[in-house]
Design a protein around this motif. Structure first.
Motif, PDB file in Angstrom:
ATOM      1  N   SER A 114     -10.929   7.708  -3.749  1.00 38.87           N
ATOM      2  CA  SER A 114     -10.771   6.401  -3.085  1.00 38.87           C
ATOM      3  C   SER A 114     -11.594   5.307  -3.770  1.00 38.87           C
ATOM      4  N   HIS A 115     -12.623   5.716  -4.551  1.00 33.64           N
ATOM      5  CA  HIS A 115     -13.438   4.707  -5.253  1.00 33.64           C
ATOM      6  C   HIS A 115     -12.810   4.293  -6.586  1.00 33.64           C
ATOM      7  N   GLY A 116     -11.705   4.914  -6.944  1.00 31.75           N
ATOM      8  CA  GLY A 116     -11.004   4.543  -8.179  1.00 31.75           C
ATOM      9  C   GLY A 116      -9.749   3.749  -7.867  1.00 31.75           C
ATOM     10  N   GLY A 152       1.767   7.354   2.573  1.00 30.93           N
ATOM     11  CA  GLY A 152       1.905   6.472   3.732  1.00 30.93           C
ATOM     12  C   GLY A 152       0.624   6.559   4.543  1.00 30.93           C
ATOM     13  N   SER A 153       0.530   7.605   5.375  1.00 24.97           N
ATOM     14  CA  SER A 153      -0.707   7.815   6.141  1.00 24.97           C
ATOM     15  C   SER A 153      -1.859   8.197   5.210  1.00 24.97           C
ATOM     16  N   ASP A 154      -1.542   9.018   4.202  1.00 26.38           N
ATOM     17  CA  ASP A 154      -2.570   9.479   3.258  1.00 26.38           C
ATOM     18  C   ASP A 154      -2.741   8.420   2.169  1.00 26.38           C
ATOM     19  N   GLY A 179     -10.776  -1.508  -3.978  1.00 27.93           N
ATOM     20  CA  GLY A 179      -9.428  -1.582  -3.393  1.00 27.93           C
ATOM     21  C   GLY A 179      -9.214  -0.816  -2.101  1.00 27.93           C
ATOM     22  N   PHE A 180      -9.783   0.401  -1.977  1.00 27.68           N
ATOM     23  CA  PHE A 180      -9.526   1.182  -0.760  1.00 27.68           C
ATOM     24  C   PHE A 180     -10.240   0.562   0.434  1.00 27.68           C
ATOM     25  N   THR A 181     -11.478   0.144   0.213  1.00 34.20           N
ATOM     26  CA  THR A 181     -12.206  -0.526   1.304  1.00 34.20           C
ATOM     27  C   THR A 181     -11.479  -1.809   1.686  1.00 34.20           C
ATOM     28  N   SER A 203     -10.976   8.932  16.822  1.00 34.19           N
ATOM     29  CA  SER A 203     -11.792  10.136  17.040  1.00 34.19           C
ATOM     30  C   SER A 203     -12.979  10.165  16.088  1.00 34.19           C
ATOM     31  N   ARG A 204     -12.781   9.689  14.835  1.00 29.43           N
ATOM     32  CA  ARG A 204     -13.921   9.637  13.903  1.00 29.43           C
ATOM     33  C   ARG A 204     -15.009   8.703  14.435  1.00 29.43           C
ATOM     34  N   ALA A 205     -14.573   7.567  14.990  1.00 30.32           N
ATOM     35  CA  ALA A 205     -15.563   6.585  15.471  1.00 30.32           C
ATOM     36  C   ALA A 205     -16.331   7.114  16.679  1.00 30.32           C
ATOM     37  N   ILE A 255       8.187  -2.201   2.127  1.00 29.82           N
ATOM     38  CA  ILE A 255       7.382  -3.420   2.033  1.00 29.82           C
ATOM     39  C   ILE A 255       7.996  -4.550   2.858  1.00 29.82           C
ATOM     40  N   THR A 256       7.275  -4.917   3.910  1.00 32.42           N
ATOM     41  CA  THR A 256       7.666  -6.042   4.766  1.00 32.42           C
ATOM     42  C   THR A 256       7.561  -7.330   3.949  1.00 32.42           C
ATOM     43  N   ASN A 257       8.521  -8.221   4.082  1.00 30.48           N
ATOM     44  CA  ASN A 257       8.621  -9.471   3.304  1.00 30.48           C
ATOM     45  C   ASN A 257       8.890  -9.166   1.818  1.00 30.48           C
ATOM     46  N   GLY A 279      -4.986  -6.201  10.640  1.00 28.72           N
ATOM     47  CA  GLY A 279      -3.529  -6.093  10.758  1.00 28.72           C
ATOM     48  C   GLY A 279      -3.133  -5.367  12.026  1.00 28.72           C
ATOM     49  N   ARG A 280      -3.962  -4.406  12.414  1.00 27.61           N
ATOM     50  CA  ARG A 280      -3.645  -3.618  13.614  1.00 27.61           C
ATOM     51  C   ARG A 280      -3.748  -4.460  14.876  1.00 27.61           C
ATOM     52  N   ILE A 281      -4.581  -5.504  14.858  1.00 27.65           N
ATOM     53  CA  ILE A 281      -4.597  -6.430  16.014  1.00 27.65           C
ATOM     54  C   ILE A 281      -3.252  -7.157  16.067  1.00 27.65           C
ATOM     55  N   TYR A 328       4.245   1.608  11.605  1.00 32.15           N
ATOM     56  CA  TYR A 328       3.619   0.867  10.488  1.00 32.15           C
ATOM     57  C   TYR A 328       2.188   0.418  10.800  1.00 32.15           C
ATOM     58  N   GLU A 329       1.513   0.081   9.699  1.00 28.11           N
ATOM     59  CA  GLU A 329       0.069  -0.254   9.704  1.00 28.11           C
ATOM     60  C   GLU A 329      -0.768   0.865  10.331  1.00 28.11           C
ATOM     61  N   GLY A 330      -0.310   2.094  10.026  1.00 29.67           N
ATOM     62  CA  GLY A 330      -0.981   3.280  10.518  1.00 29.67           C
ATOM     63  C   GLY A 330      -0.267   3.830  11.731  1.00 29.67           C
ATOM     64  N   THR A 331       0.268   5.046  11.579  1.00 28.88           N
ATOM     65  CA  THR A 331       0.984   5.700  12.685  1.00 28.88           C
ATOM     66  C   THR A 331       0.043   5.917  13.880  1.00 28.88           C
ATOM     67  N   LEU A 340       0.839  -1.206   0.000  1.00 23.76           N
ATOM     68  CA  LEU A 340       0.000   0.000   0.000  1.00 23.76           C
ATOM     69  C   LEU A 340       0.871   1.252   0.000  1.00 23.76           C
ATOM     70  N   SER A 341       1.853   1.303   0.911  1.00 21.93           N
ATOM     71  CA  SER A 341       2.650   2.532   1.097  1.00 21.93           C
ATOM     72  C   SER A 341       3.466   2.865  -0.150  1.00 21.93           C
ATOM     73  N   GLU A 342       3.603   4.157  -0.372  1.00 18.56           N
ATOM     74  CA  GLU A 342       4.373   4.657  -1.517  1.00 18.56           C
ATOM     75  C   GLU A 342       5.275   5.783  -1.036  1.00 18.56           C
TER      76      GLU A 342
HETATM   77  N1  CAA Z   1     -13.596   0.372   6.543  1.00 16.42           N
HETATM   78  C1  CAA Z   1     -14.320   0.544   5.436  1.00 16.42           C
HETATM   79  N2  CAA Z   1     -14.309   1.671   4.689  1.00 16.42           N
HETATM   80  C2  CAA Z   1     -13.518   2.666   5.118  1.00 16.42           C
HETATM   81  C3  CAA Z   1     -12.732   2.565   6.283  1.00 16.42           C
HETATM   82  C4  CAA Z   1     -12.790   1.349   7.000  1.00 16.42           C
HETATM   83  N3  CAA Z   1     -12.081   1.168   8.119  1.00 16.42           N
HETATM   84  N4  CAA Z   1     -12.050   3.725   6.445  1.00 16.42           N
HETATM   85  C5  CAA Z   1     -12.409   4.511   5.419  1.00 16.42           C
HETATM   86  N5  CAA Z   1     -13.301   3.873   4.618  1.00 16.42           N
HETATM   87  C6  CAA Z   1     -13.971   4.391   3.427  1.00 16.42           C
HETATM   88  C7  CAA Z   1     -14.743   5.641   3.817  1.00 16.42           C
HETATM   89  O1  CAA Z   1     -16.045   5.334   4.269  1.00 16.42           O
HETATM   90  C8  CAA Z   1     -14.783   6.417   2.519  1.00 16.42           C
HETATM   91  O2  CAA Z   1     -15.805   5.921   1.686  1.00 16.42           O
HETATM   92  P1  CAA Z   1     -16.913   6.939   1.051  1.00 16.42           P
HETATM   93  O3  CAA Z   1     -16.108   7.838   0.150  1.00 16.42           O
HETATM   94  O4  CAA Z   1     -17.840   6.056   0.321  1.00 16.42           O
HETATM   95  O5  CAA Z   1     -17.517   7.693   2.187  1.00 16.42           O
HETATM   96  C9  CAA Z   1     -13.463   6.047   1.845  1.00 16.42           C
HETATM   97  O6  CAA Z   1     -13.035   4.816   2.455  1.00 16.42           O
HETATM   98  C10 CAA Z   1     -12.407   7.111   2.059  1.00 16.42           C
HETATM   99  O7  CAA Z   1     -12.286   7.257   3.456  1.00 16.42           O
HETATM  100  P2  CAA Z   1     -11.742   8.581   4.148  1.00 16.42           P
HETATM  101  O8  CAA Z   1     -12.284   9.793   3.448  1.00 16.42           O
HETATM  102  O9  CAA Z   1     -11.983   8.425   5.599  1.00 16.42           O
HETATM  103  O10 CAA Z   1     -10.195   8.456   3.818  1.00 16.42           O
HETATM  104  P3  CAA Z   1      -9.022   9.390   4.270  1.00 16.42           P
HETATM  105  O11 CAA Z   1      -8.257   9.744   3.064  1.00 16.42           O
HETATM  106  O12 CAA Z   1      -9.514  10.497   5.148  1.00 16.42           O
HETATM  107  O13 CAA Z   1      -8.078   8.375   5.107  1.00 16.42           O
HETATM  108  C11 CAA Z   1      -7.219   7.146   6.967  1.00 16.42           C
HETATM  109  C12 CAA Z   1      -8.442   7.766   6.256  1.00 16.42           C
HETATM  110  C13 CAA Z   1      -7.818   6.485   8.204  1.00 16.42           C
HETATM  111  C14 CAA Z   1      -6.186   8.178   7.400  1.00 16.42           C
HETATM  112  C15 CAA Z   1      -6.578   6.074   6.034  1.00 16.42           C
HETATM  113  O14 CAA Z   1      -5.996   6.662   4.900  1.00 16.42           O
HETATM  114  C16 CAA Z   1      -5.536   5.219   6.731  1.00 16.42           C
HETATM  115  O15 CAA Z   1      -5.851   4.279   7.455  1.00 16.42           O
HETATM  116  N6  CAA Z   1      -4.208   5.507   6.488  1.00 16.42           N
HETATM  117  C17 CAA Z   1      -3.111   4.706   7.025  1.00 16.42           C
HETATM  118  C18 CAA Z   1      -2.740   3.621   6.066  1.00 16.42           C
HETATM  119  C19 CAA Z   1      -1.869   2.599   6.706  1.00 16.42           C
HETATM  120  O16 CAA Z   1      -2.210   2.017   7.724  1.00 16.42           O
HETATM  121  N7  CAA Z   1      -0.729   2.327   6.061  1.00 16.42           N
HETATM  122  C20 CAA Z   1       0.130   1.294   6.502  1.00 16.42           C
HETATM  123  C21 CAA Z   1       0.683   0.576   5.335  1.00 16.42           C
HETATM  124  S1  CAA Z   1       0.655  -1.155   5.401  1.00 16.42           S
HETATM  125  C22 CAA Z   1       1.939  -1.639   6.384  1.00 16.42           C
HETATM  126  O17 CAA Z   1       2.527  -0.904   7.113  1.00 16.42           O
HETATM  127  C23 CAA Z   1       2.207  -3.083   6.284  1.00 16.42           C
HETATM  128  C24 CAA Z   1       3.530  -3.527   6.738  1.00 16.42           C
HETATM  129  O18 CAA Z   1       4.423  -3.661   5.960  1.00 16.42           O
HETATM  130  C25 CAA Z   1       3.737  -3.943   8.150  1.00 16.42           C
END
Ligand code: CAA
Length: 384
Positions: A183-185, A136-138, A236-238, A379-381, A162-164, A247-249, A367-370, A130-132
């Protein structure tokens, strides 16, 4: 409410603890120093069924629950977080995503060997891309593109951290197919490492988890068959967000393991080391540190188990997994730093293990989200 682990959970915990002590502890300092990927250890984990722990046995998995996964991740991470990150990525980000969202053909072809961690007797694991460089966060700002060419997609771009990266045979790649749709594309694809145009970039020289092989991966006009897209167009984004919640667990449990490993080492050392005429555990300055460490470990463990329980109960665990991850990772950083302090000068040298745990702890906040991303999710939840 029952806080007791059942017989099966205790057995899995013990198997993971024994594995960590007998297979991971010997050589962990050297692997860290030399940045050596723990291939043998991962192969043995695969033999134990720990590379596809939660996958249905009909797809080659061990059919265990998420609670078992937390217990095993904690035990392995106490000793070697480079082993446990490979385990976590394969279990949570790769196998779970494939089992939950892929069709039967994709599962037979990819999930079955990935859950076993082996194909034709050779190591066979996956990575999550995922990360580029600029995403990363965005995560919606994907620059990697997958252009629809009719019967296939043409994949171009670069993935980072990229891990592994080099040891995986299969990549789950998140890429932009239609930038106008945001995000829908975005789509997710199953890509094989040995396909033409896939290039493994340089290995990162990291502060911690140095045995884990972290690379950039480059795609130059890689032809991805249409049937390797995961789910419907635009899913893909979902897919990425849902997969990352699980993964966060895994990473929260890794942080928990680093925290409890550091605490146990500090506790042991405080009973052996004498200063001012008595073991240092008799000094209140050390007692208060140990009390805070034990409390944070317990709280992190409960948060991890709660998130895993929600996953097992098929409840939404997006909030609980982010809470577990942010708390456990911050606890791991604090506890491992304090564990070094308890060890004094010995804590600063490699033989005592705590300095490695302190270096390894840092990545769990990234990783897996700062920690900042987890706070966005939480906070969103709570505010919606
Ligand atoms: N479940 C389902 N859908 C979700 C969702 C979730 N948890 N979170 C967001 N969505 C959906 C939203 O509902 C939204 O859909 P609609 O447009 O239909 O409303 C769409 O996705 C876009 O969501 P947001 O507008 O909320 O997206 P955002 O750009 O504001 O980003 C974010 C939200 C939480 C910051 C997200 O980008 C994020 O989690 N970023 C961190 C990514 C990450 O964890 N990267 C780590 C890389 S992997 C890694 O590290 C692996 C490794 O090697 C160990």
């Amino acid at each position: 409410m029952d806080f007791q682990l059942n017989e099966e959970h205790l057995m899995i915990q013990k198997a993971a603890r024994d594995f960590a002590q007998t297979e991971c502890l010997p050589g962990v300092i050297e692997r860290d120093e030399l940045q050596k990927f723990p291939k043998q250890q991962i192969e043995k984990l695969a033999d134990l069924g720990f590379m596809g722990m939660m996958v249905d046995p009909k797809y080659g998995g061990a059919g265990m629950d998420a609670i078992s996964y937390v217990l095993a991740m904690e035990e392995v991470s106490k000793v070697d977080a480079s082993v446990s990150v490979a385990m976590s990525v394969n279990n949570s980000l790769v196998c779970w995503g494939l089992e939950t969202y892929c069709n039967e053909e994709q599962k037979q072809q990819y999930l079955v060997p990935l859950a076993q961690g082996k194909k034709d007797g050779e190591l066979y694991i996956g990575a999550f891309l995922l990360s580029e460089p600029e995403a990363g966060s965005d995560a919606t700002s994907q620059r990697t593109t997958a252009e629809d060419m009719g019967d296939h997609y043409l994949l171009n771009g670069t993935k980072n951290w990229i891990t592994n990266g080099n040891s995986a045979s299969v990549y789950l790649v998140i890429a932009q197919t239609d930038p106008a749709k945001g995000s829908h594309g975005i789509n997710a694809f199953i890509v094989e490492k040995n396909w033409p145009g896939v290039v493994v970039g340089a290995k990162e020289n990291k502060m911690g988890i140095r045995g884990s092989d972290t690379h950039s991966i480059l795609f130059n006009d890689v032809k991805v068959p249409k049937e390797n897209r995961i789910g419907a167009d635009g899913f893909g984004f979902t897919f990425a967000m849902k997969t990352l919640a699980g993964g966060r667990i895994g990473i929260a449990s890794q942080a928990l393991g680093i925290a409890s490993g550091a605490y146990e080492l500090a506790l042991k050392y405080s009973k052996e080391r004498k200063a001012f005429g008595k073991e240092i555990m008799h000094h209140q300055a050390i007692q208060f540190k140990l009390a805070d460490m034990a409390t944070k470990v317990e709280a992190a463990r409960l948060l991890c188990l709660k998130a895993a329980w929600e996953k097992d109960q098929k409840k939404d665990y997006t909030l609980s997994s982010s809470m577990a991850k942010v708390f456990a990772s911050e606890a791991a950083m604090w506890i491992s730093t304090e564990a070094v302090q308890v060890h004094g000068g010995y804590g600063f040298v490699k033989e005592y293990h705590v300095e490695r745990l302190m270096r390894d702890a840092k990545i769990t906040q990234i990783y897996e989200g700062t920690s900042e991303v987890q706070r966005i999710v939480i906070s969103r939840a709570i505010l919606k």
